[in-house]
Motif scaffolding. Sequence first.
Motif, PDB file in Angstrom:
ATOM      1  N   ARG A 253     -23.676  39.172  71.014  1.00 58.34           N
ATOM      2  CA  ARG A 253     -24.733  39.449  70.047  1.00 58.34           C
ATOM      3  C   ARG A 253     -24.111  40.016  68.782  1.00 58.34           C
ATOM      4  O   ARG A 253     -23.370  40.999  68.822  1.00 58.34           O
ATOM      5  CB  ARG A 253     -25.746  40.445  70.607  1.00 58.34           C
ATOM      6  N   ASP A 256     -28.768  39.851  64.824  1.00 58.77           N
ATOM      7  CA  ASP A 256     -29.919  39.473  65.650  1.00 58.77           C
ATOM      8  C   ASP A 256     -29.697  38.161  66.395  1.00 58.77           C
ATOM      9  O   ASP A 256     -30.641  37.576  66.934  1.00 58.77           O
ATOM     10  CB  ASP A 256     -31.174  39.342  64.771  1.00 58.77           C
ATOM     11  N   THR A 257     -28.449  37.694  66.437  1.00 55.33           N
ATOM     12  CA  THR A 257     -28.151  36.385  67.004  1.00 55.33           C
ATOM     13  C   THR A 257     -27.280  36.489  68.242  1.00 55.33           C
ATOM     14  O   THR A 257     -26.279  37.217  68.253  1.00 55.33           O
ATOM     15  CB  THR A 257     -27.431  35.504  65.963  1.00 55.33           C
ATOM     16  N   GLU A 304     -33.618  42.458  73.502  1.00 54.21           N
ATOM     17  CA  GLU A 304     -33.732  42.585  72.058  1.00 54.21           C
ATOM     18  C   GLU A 304     -34.095  44.002  71.613  1.00 54.21           C
ATOM     19  O   GLU A 304     -34.052  44.304  70.431  1.00 54.21           O
ATOM     20  CB  GLU A 304     -34.783  41.597  71.519  1.00 54.21           C
ATOM     21  N   PRO A 306     -33.827  47.379  70.339  1.00 53.09           N
ATOM     22  CA  PRO A 306     -32.719  48.094  69.707  1.00 53.09           C
ATOM     23  C   PRO A 306     -32.413  49.426  70.378  1.00 53.09           C
ATOM     24  O   PRO A 306     -31.274  49.889  70.346  1.00 53.09           O
ATOM     25  CB  PRO A 306     -33.181  48.281  68.259  1.00 53.09           C
TER      26      PRO A 306
END
Length: 353
Positions: A253, A256-257, A304, A306
């Motif tokens: 990662r 955001d990918t 995802e 955070p």
Amino acid sequence: MSRVWEVPVDDATRVRDARTAAREACLRAGLAAPRTAVAELVATELATNLLKHAGGGRMVVNLVARPADGAGTSVQLVSLDNGPGIADVPAALRDGYTTADVSLGAGLGSCGRRANSFHLYSVPDCGTVAVARIDPEPAGRGTARDDMPAGGITVALARAERSGDAWGWARSDGLLTLLLADGLGPGPHAADAAGVAVAELRRGAGLPPVDILRRLHTALRPTRGAAVAVAQVDAERAELSYAGIGDVRARLRTGDTWTSLESHPGIVGAHIPAHVSLRRVPWRRDSLLVVHSDGLPGRWVPPEDPHLLGHDPSVVAATILRDAGSPARPVRDDTSVAVLAPDRRTSTHDSHL
């Protein structure tokens, strides 16, 4: 470090089983009686919380490398549940706080104070993951916790005593190398192969990943072989190098990918390709690497949140393992998940509310 203790905590008798697992793990790790007592206390508190507040869950106990240099052995206690989450995390982490009738009265705060490392991640309606590490030496009061640069979790198929998967890490000068090995097939022979791979890493951690794989190919010839992934971070160059052989998988990662890092077909110790490509990518402050064996469902969804991604790598790995499977869709093989992240973690007990 292939010995695994997995305890389903679904009734009060399982609290005793969790405590026994912690004691047995400390014996394997060579921990003295005072540290064993701490591990038993933490295991009891975590298992009690699973029953009282989450309606049940499971405890996983692993032997892991010590934080200083990846050598030596500590005991890692992980509790996982899909319960309602913790409504008031700051209160739950207050030393001595408890609402459980059968608790020792120590509370999660005491677990955090006594363990060398304690991390808690909780999301309402999704559940809680807690990870405690017990080292041979007590945690120093008023000092920063010595946390590991990599983290992971390993379970065995059908709760067997040994897992054919293993992970480990080692430092060499400015290099940090993470290895995950999946011994061919389940059972003790697979566990032996994975164990040889982790032990050999510590003797060659300064080599590039492809050279490490070739060194392992020789070391694993007397075994049934293994699939192996090697990831290495060069802090000075801010670069990650990755190479893998066999059915081990990695996802990186950045921002955001999420990107998949491919491994070559083959079996380390049996047959490997003449040319093994090395993938080099920038290693940034927002990078995160997840390496796992094929026991994890192939279509698992990367996290995802955070708040989770900023946690200690051991918590990220345990949460991925928990969320990738379920009682209706259990893991179908020995499973290991290892995570590598830059030193950008948030507070030890940071939780998403």
